[in-house]
Structure formats: C-alpha cells, structure tokens
Design a protein around this motif. Structure first.
Motif, short mmCIF file in Angstrom:
data_model
loop_
_atom_site.label_atom_id
_atom_site.label_comp_id
_atom_site.label_asym_id
_atom_site.label_seq_id
_atom_site.Cartn_x
_atom_site.Cartn_y
_atom_site.Cartn_z
N SER A 230 -32.73 5.37 -1.04
CA SER A 230 -31.94 4.76 0.04
C SER A 230 -32.82 4.35 1.21
CB SER A 230 -30.86 5.74 0.50
OG SER A 230 -29.93 6.00 -0.52
N LEU A 231 -33.86 5.12 1.47
CA LEU A 231 -34.80 4.75 2.53
C LEU A 231 -35.55 3.48 2.15
CD1 LEU A 231 -36.34 8.21 3.52
CD2 LEU A 231 -34.80 6.80 4.90
N ARG A 232 -36.00 3.41 0.89
CA ARG A 232 -36.76 2.22 0.45
C ARG A 232 -35.89 0.96 0.49
NH1 ARG A 232 -38.75 5.94 -3.46
NH2 ARG A 232 -37.26 5.13 -5.00
N SER A 233 -34.63 1.11 0.13
CA SER A 233 -33.74 -0.06 0.09
C SER A 233 -33.19 -0.44 1.46
CB SER A 233 -32.56 0.21 -0.86
OG SER A 233 -31.70 1.21 -0.32
N GLY A 234 -33.38 0.42 2.45
CA GLY A 234 -32.87 0.15 3.78
C GLY A 234 -31.45 0.63 4.01
N LYS A 235 -30.84 1.24 3.01
CA LYS A 235 -29.47 1.73 3.18
C LYS A 235 -29.41 2.95 4.09
CE LYS A 235 -27.68 -0.04 -1.21
NZ LYS A 235 -27.09 0.31 -2.53
N ALA A 236 -30.50 3.73 4.11
CA ALA A 236 -30.58 4.87 5.02
C ALA A 236 -31.47 4.49 6.20
CB ALA A 236 -31.15 6.08 4.30
N ASP A 237 -30.99 4.73 7.39
CA ASP A 237 -31.68 4.37 8.62
C ASP A 237 -32.13 5.65 9.34
OD1 ASP A 237 -32.51 3.50 11.11
OD2 ASP A 237 -30.82 2.14 11.40
N ARG A 238 -33.44 5.86 9.41
CA ARG A 238 -33.96 7.09 10.01
C ARG A 238 -33.57 7.23 11.49
NH1 ARG A 238 -37.79 9.81 6.99
NH2 ARG A 238 -38.84 8.65 5.32
N ARG A 239 -33.20 6.14 12.12
CA ARG A 239 -32.77 6.23 13.51
C ARG A 239 -31.40 6.88 13.63
NH1 ARG A 239 -33.24 0.00 14.87
NH2 ARG A 239 -32.16 0.05 12.84
N LYS A 240 -30.65 6.88 12.51
CA LYS A 240 -29.29 7.41 12.53
C LYS A 240 -29.13 8.69 11.72
CE LYS A 240 -27.30 2.78 13.01
NZ LYS A 240 -26.39 1.77 12.39
N VAL A 241 -29.96 8.89 10.73
CA VAL A 241 -29.84 10.07 9.85
C VAL A 241 -31.24 10.52 9.43
CG1 VAL A 241 -29.53 8.62 7.80
CG2 VAL A 241 -28.73 10.98 7.76
#
Length: 321
Positions: A230-241
């Motif tokens: 999800s991080l690689r695909s951009g679905k997970a945003d480290r700024r939010k989670v």
C-alpha cells in the motif's frame, strides 16, 4: 431363393467406432434406456466437473487484485499440469473453509488459521507450499497520526491502545486478527477495552488501512506485506497513518490440496501441483507477475508441523474448538 444375408456395417472407413457411438448418442438420445436418458446429463456434468481443478483463496484483499492474481495462477497451473484450472472466488474466509470441507474447492490459498481449520475439517488434506516470506510472517499495528499514539518498543507498549477505536481485518485472519489479538493479550489488552467495548472487523487488510487512514478508526492491525504494498502504490499515506509496532515472526499463508487429487487426476498429481509452485521463477515473465503479486521471490515446501503454534493460539482465543 433365400434372402441375401446383409452384413451390418458398423463403421465407415477411417472413422473410429467410439466416435460413431458418441455421435449416435448425441443425435438419438431416445435410443438410450429411460433410466440412462435421465442420468446422462448429470453423469456428463459430473465427469466434466471432475476434470477441472478448482482453486480459490481467502479474500484478504480487494477483489480486483485477487481476480488478476488468481487468473494468472490458474493459467500457469493449467499450462504446467495439462488440465483445465478454474479460479472460484469466495466472499469471506469462512466460506472458503466450508467449500474446501465439502470438496467444492480442490486447492486453496489459506492463511495460517484458516489452513488449520480446513485441515481439521478435512483429514488427509495436504499442505503443499508457502512463500519465502511465510515462515516468519509479521503483522504491524498502525495508527492515525492524529490519534496521539507513538511507536512502542515492546509488546507491553500496546497497552496504549486501551480506549481507542480499533479494528482488526477479517475475524478469521491470522495476520489481521489472530496474532494481533494474541499480542494484545500479552500486553493485558482485552477486546472489551477498546472504545465502544469491542473492536471493529474491516473484512480485509486494505480496508483496515483505509479506515485507519481516514480516521474512522484510530488504530488497527494489518499484514505487513499488504502494508508495504500500500505504501508503494500510494494508497497508504505516511502523513496520515504510520506503524507503531511490528510483531515477531510467525508461520502464515500456504496452499492446501484435497486428499483425493491423485485419485481424480492420476497418480503423483499432488506432487506435480507442489512442483508447479516451487518451480516458479522471476526469470520467467509470466511467473514473475505471479510472484510480484504475491510479494514473494519464490515458493518453498511448507512443513506442516510449523502450524501447531497457530492452532494453539487459535484454541486460546476460541477460533478453534
């Protein structure tokens, strides 16, 4: 003068007798005895069904990705095994176990817990293969950045989750529920300790990430492989989670086969299925797609004994009785 004896002509030159017989049945079903006329469609359907290898998987991610992945797996197995292979989607973890028990599915990609459940319900089922990452799989606890939760160094730090809105994935997920709940219990956190007196169950790992990222839940637990994807695909945003804790490793996903595959498809067929997975290589473009979607470098044989620890935890939390 006696009538000339007429010799019955059973076969035209160059046409196999079996083919003519089949055509005769096809064009003149009334020639069959009534009992066989009634049974013929069912017999034909059963025979056709027996020749198809039906594969499935627990629905741990979104259906679009699963359809793409297991469509490729079906094509690759069909090519290697020389039999038709059909991917049969299921809507939840429990139906996957039930369909394996009844014999409606021949080969299933199970998680650690569902795999144990399936084998307990179907004696003789064979554990075939796991990914190189499955012998020491990990889960991560994630939190919305606005929840005020900081990374913790050890399992005892999970006590900070008390009173928070928390979600697991599927109720029968090893990496999204079973092992996270086990580690929560080691920290003294009970399910009733979460906000509202109970946790949520999102149904899948990517759904858990989306819910925590949106703030619908303040924290959750997911399989680390899906988190990284999800991080690689951009679905997970480290700024939010972000991740607040990673579990120790445990055995997880694996392929399990019905005990009767050799009887249906021929002696040694189960071994051929195992070899088909273990032989997948990144150097082959088609196989590379499969391995990439699985998040693995290769498949390896899966020792069945390693899942005894999963069974123990499953019994402790009441998921195996």
């Amino acid at each position: 003068m006696p009538p000339l004896a007429v010799r019955p002509r059973l076969q035209r030159p160059g046409v196999p007798l079996a083919l003519l017989a089949g055509l005769a049945v096809a064009v003149a079903p009334a020639a069959l005895p009534p009992r066989l006329q009634q049974a013929a469609p069912q017999l034909a359907g059963a025979q056709a069904q027996q020749k198809v290898l039906r594969i499935s998987a627990i629905p741990d991610q979104n259906p679009e990705k699963l359809n793409r992945l297991y469509g490729l797996v079906a094509d690759e197995l069909s090519r290697q095994l020389k039999v038709p292979v059909k991917y049969v989607p299921v809507t939840d973890y429990t139906p996957a176990v039930s369909a394996f028990r009844t014999g409606d599915l021949d080969l299933v990609w199970f998680g650690g817990l569902t795999g144990v459940q399936a084998r307990l319900q179907k004696p003789g089922a064979r554990v075939l293969a796991q990914r190189d990452i499955d012998a020491a799989f990990t889960s991560v606890f994630i939190a919305n950045t606005s929840a005020g939760l900081k990374p913790v160094r050890g399992v005892k730090g999970l006590v900070e989750l008390k009173g928070k809105r928390f979600t697991f994935g599927s109720e029968s997920s090893t990496s999204g529920r079973l092992m996270p709940q086990y580690y929560l219990s080691q920290a003294g956190v009970k399910l009733k300790d979460f906000a509202g007196g109970a946790p949520g169950f999102s149904g899948s790992h990517d759904a858990t990430i989306a819910l925590v990222q949106s703030g619908a839940y303040q924290a959750g637990a997911v399989n680390e492989q899906v988190w990284k994807s999800s991080l690689r695909s951009g679905k997970a945003d480290r700024r939010k989670v972000s991740v607040i804790w990673r579990t120790p490793g445990y055995p997880d996903y694996h392929w399990i086969a019905q005990p009767n595959l050799d009887q249906r498809f021929g002696q040694g067929f189960t071994g051929k299925v195992q070899k088909a997975f273990v032989s997948l290589r990144r150097s082959n473009p088609q196989q590379a797609q499969i391995l990439e979607l699985f998040g693995a470098q290769q498949f390896v044989p899966a020792p069945v004994g390693q899942y005894s620890a999963i069974e123990k935890v499953g019994r402790e939390i009441g998921k195996i009785r």
